[in-house]
Structure formats: C-alpha cells, structure tokens
Design an enzyme around this catalytic site. Structure first.
Site, PDB file in Angstrom:
ATOM      1  N   HIS A  36      -5.703  10.127  -4.958  1.00 21.95           N
ATOM      2  CA  HIS A  36      -6.237   9.812  -3.799  1.00 21.95           C
ATOM      3  C   HIS A  36      -6.609  10.748  -2.798  1.00 21.95           C
ATOM      4  O   HIS A  36      -5.837  11.162  -1.831  1.00 21.95           O
ATOM      5  CB  HIS A  36      -4.916   8.799  -3.245  1.00 21.95           C
ATOM      6  CG  HIS A  36      -4.168   7.747  -3.763  1.00 21.95           C
ATOM      7  ND1 HIS A  36      -2.982   7.653  -4.246  1.00 21.95           N
ATOM      8  CD2 HIS A  36      -5.120   6.855  -4.532  1.00 21.95           C
ATOM      9  CE1 HIS A  36      -3.090   6.414  -5.081  1.00 21.95           C
ATOM     10  NE2 HIS A  36      -4.339   5.963  -5.069  1.00 21.95           N
ATOM     11  N   GLU A 122       0.250   1.928 -11.200  1.00 21.05           N
ATOM     12  CA  GLU A 122       0.982   2.438 -12.301  1.00 21.05           C
ATOM     13  C   GLU A 122       2.013   1.124 -12.820  1.00 21.05           C
ATOM     14  O   GLU A 122       2.270   1.116 -14.101  1.00 21.05           O
ATOM     15  CB  GLU A 122       1.817   3.498 -11.603  1.00 21.05           C
ATOM     16  CG  GLU A 122       3.014   4.155 -12.764  1.00 21.05           C
ATOM     17  CD  GLU A 122       4.218   5.114 -12.053  1.00 21.05           C
ATOM     18  OE1 GLU A 122       3.719   5.654 -11.002  1.00 21.05           O
ATOM     19  OE2 GLU A 122       5.276   4.962 -12.359  1.00 21.05           O
ATOM     20  N   THR A 158       7.587   6.442 -11.224  1.00 17.37           N
ATOM     21  CA  THR A 158       7.740   7.609 -11.284  1.00 17.37           C
ATOM     22  C   THR A 158       8.105   8.110  -9.883  1.00 17.37           C
ATOM     23  O   THR A 158       8.868   9.361  -9.706  1.00 17.37           O
ATOM     24  CB  THR A 158       6.554   8.329 -11.744  1.00 17.37           C
ATOM     25  OG1 THR A 158       5.421   7.786 -10.999  1.00 17.37           O
ATOM     26  CG2 THR A 158       6.176   8.190 -13.194  1.00 17.37           C
ATOM     27  N   SER A 215       1.369  10.347   3.785  1.00 19.38           N
ATOM     28  CA  SER A 215       2.724  10.193   4.220  1.00 19.38           C
ATOM     29  C   SER A 215       3.668  11.601   3.610  1.00 19.38           C
ATOM     30  O   SER A 215       4.461  11.946   4.397  1.00 19.38           O
ATOM     31  CB  SER A 215       3.300   8.914   3.780  1.00 19.38           C
ATOM     32  OG  SER A 215       3.205   8.760   2.537  1.00 19.38           O
TER      33      SER A 215
HETATM   34 FE1  F3S Z   1       2.331  13.634 -10.550  1.00 22.05          FE
HETATM   35 FE2  F3S Z   1       2.651  12.455 -12.803  1.00 22.05          FE
HETATM   36 FE3  F3S Z   1       4.359  12.889 -11.491  1.00 22.05          FE
HETATM   37  S1  F3S Z   1       0.736  12.139 -11.587  1.00 22.05           S
HETATM   38  S2  F3S Z   1       3.580  12.627  -9.248  1.00 22.05           S
HETATM   39  S3  F3S Z   1       3.160  14.519 -12.446  1.00 22.05           S
HETATM   40  S4  F3S Z   1       4.058  11.022 -12.268  1.00 22.05           S
END
Ligand code: F3S
Length: 276
Positions: A36, A122, A158, A215
């Site tokens: 992003h 996701e 996650t 954010s």
């Molecule tokens: Fe980044 Fe993978 Fe964690 S994209 S925020 S390391 S789940």
C-alpha cells in the site's frame, strides 16, 4: 548531532521480501498492488518495469504474475497456473501459514473460524483454503451466532491484537470439546511501536516519516510525541524545518510500515546536510 534510526522501522520483513522479488523479476506484473504505497509501486514500474494488473484473467500464457504479500484466493492461483502464466509467489510466509492451517484443519473435519476482516484480501485468501468453508468473525457476538460442531480451529488475521484474539479463544474453549488455537498474529507492527517508544525517550528531536493518512504512522507519531514533545510527522524531506534541530543533540527517526527505505534515506541525508 547524533542521528539514529529506531531498532525497527518502516517496511516489515514480508514487504521487504516482496519488493526484492519484484526487483528481481523485470517485466513482470503484480496481481493487485504489491504493497500500500503508490510512490513505491511507481518506482517499481519505472525502474524495473514491474506493472500492476487488477484483473487476473488478463494475464496471458508465458507472462509473469507476482502474487502480492497478502496472498490471493486459491482458485485464482490455480487458474493462473492452469493458463500457463509464470507465477512468482511473493505472499508473506506469515500469510501462507494460516492458509495451510485453514486447509489442513478443514480437511481434518474441524469448523474453521477466522478472526479478521472478511473484506481484507488476506482473509479472502485464507478463507478460500478451508476446503469445507470457514466463518469469519470480528468479535464474540459474531461467534455467538455460529452453529459450531465439537471440534473448532481458530485462526487470526496477521495484524490483529492478541488480547482480542484471546477473548474469542477464551469464549470458545469451555463451549467445545476441542479448540485448536493457532497463533498466526504477526508482530511487525507492534515491533515498530515498541522501538519508537524506546528511542523517543532518549532523543531530543524525533522525525516520523510516513503518509499523513497512514494510520500506523500516526500511531507511531503519537507514541513518539508522548515521550518527546519535539516530534514531527513528515511525508518526505521537503517537509523538514531545520530549526527543529537547532541546539539538539540526538535525533531519532522512525517510519511507518509503508514507507520505503529510499524516502527514509533522503530524509537522513537532508538532516545530515543541514547540521554539518
Ligand atoms: Fe508484514 Fe508479513 Fe507481517 S507482510 S505485517 S511480515 S504478515
């Protein structure tokens, strides 16, 4: 003046890995935005000819498709493979894991529950791996509405807070014979917050770099400001005001999860130049 980066800042491991994969695959295209950050996507396009495709059906046989960090839906991945597209998987390993768990638990007969945002790519991806379907919940009232069997498997998005996840697990455990709880939460966001907290207590000026509407950057700024009143949130080096550094001895720097390293480096270079 000493200038120091926080112990953790900016891109997480998964995003850094995806960008490296993109840089190694000139002339490929990512299915959906890789990350992003529009400046970084524009840089990959300009310097590495890595384009952006929003509709996976437009990939043609022999073309290279990079799967974004958040992963994609299982059927779409299969369809890309079937149509002869060269698939380069940049799905973060911390996202691949819950996909595997969803499939394994579903096939083993568990009711799969995913704690997360149903609309997030996701979660759409993880859900698609549950062979017999999965329920997505955001809180305990959502869980209460479900008709669940005796064996339940619980997976989290996650980026969710562990306390909220534990509340759902605590609700489920006494109500079912077997509850398998998988810790699929990634600590990357929280690591940046802890690190900014630490450095801001020592610094006498803090620079937080990231989008004004990001954010997680705003959260970093707020933590920084609580510990160092001379904290400033900027998007890039053009927003620096060099009077912030007058008479200061220690400048701490952090950046949001979608801020590329080259923007951070530009800021450091500009500060260094001004104080020398
Ligand atoms: Fe980044 Fe993978 Fe964690 S994209 S925020 S390391 S789940």
């Amino acid at each position: 003046m000493k200038i120091q980066l926080a112990e953790n800042y900016g891109f997480c491991f998964g995003v850094k890995r995806a960008i490296k994969i993109a840089e190694e695959n000139i002339n490929a295209a990512t299915y959906g935005p890789l990350i992003h950050n529009s400046k970084e996507i524009a840089r990959l396009d300009k310097d590495f000819k890595v384009g952006l495709v929003e509709d996976f059906t437009t990939f043609k046989s022999g073309e290279k498709a990079i799967v974004r960090t958040h992963g994609i839906v299982k059927d779409e991945l299969a369809s890309l493979h079937a149509s002869g597209v060269e698939v380069i998987d940049a799905t973060c390993p911390y996202v691949t894991k819950p996909q595997e768990i969803a499939q394994e638990m579903s096939e083993a007969g568990y009711d799969v529950i995913i704690f997360g945002d149903e609309k997030h790519p996701e979660i759409k991806g993880v859900k698609s791996y549950a062979t017999h379907g999965a329920e997505v919940v955001t809180d305990i009232p959502d869980v209460k509405k479900l008709k669940l069997k005796e064996r339940v498997a619980l997976i989290a998005q996650t980026t969710r807070k562990v306390e909220d996840y534990m509340a759902i697990a605590t609700y489920l455990i006494p109500r079912h014979k077997e509850v398998r709880v998988f810790n699929t939460i990634c600590n990357a966001t929280f690591e940046n917050q802890e690190a900014v907290n630490k450095i801001a207590t020592q610094a006498d000026v803090m620079i937080i770099i990231g989008g004004k509407n990001s954010s997680n950057t705003k959260e970093l700024y707020s933590i920084s400001h609580d510990n160092c009143s001379n904290s400033h949130h900027i998007e890039d080096e053009t927003e620096l005001d060099f009077s912030w550094f007058e008479g200061r001895e220690f400048c701490g720097i952090s950046a949001g999860a979608s801020t590329p390293d080259w923007i951070i480096q530009n800021v450091i270079n500009a500060i260094q130049k001004s104080v020398n």
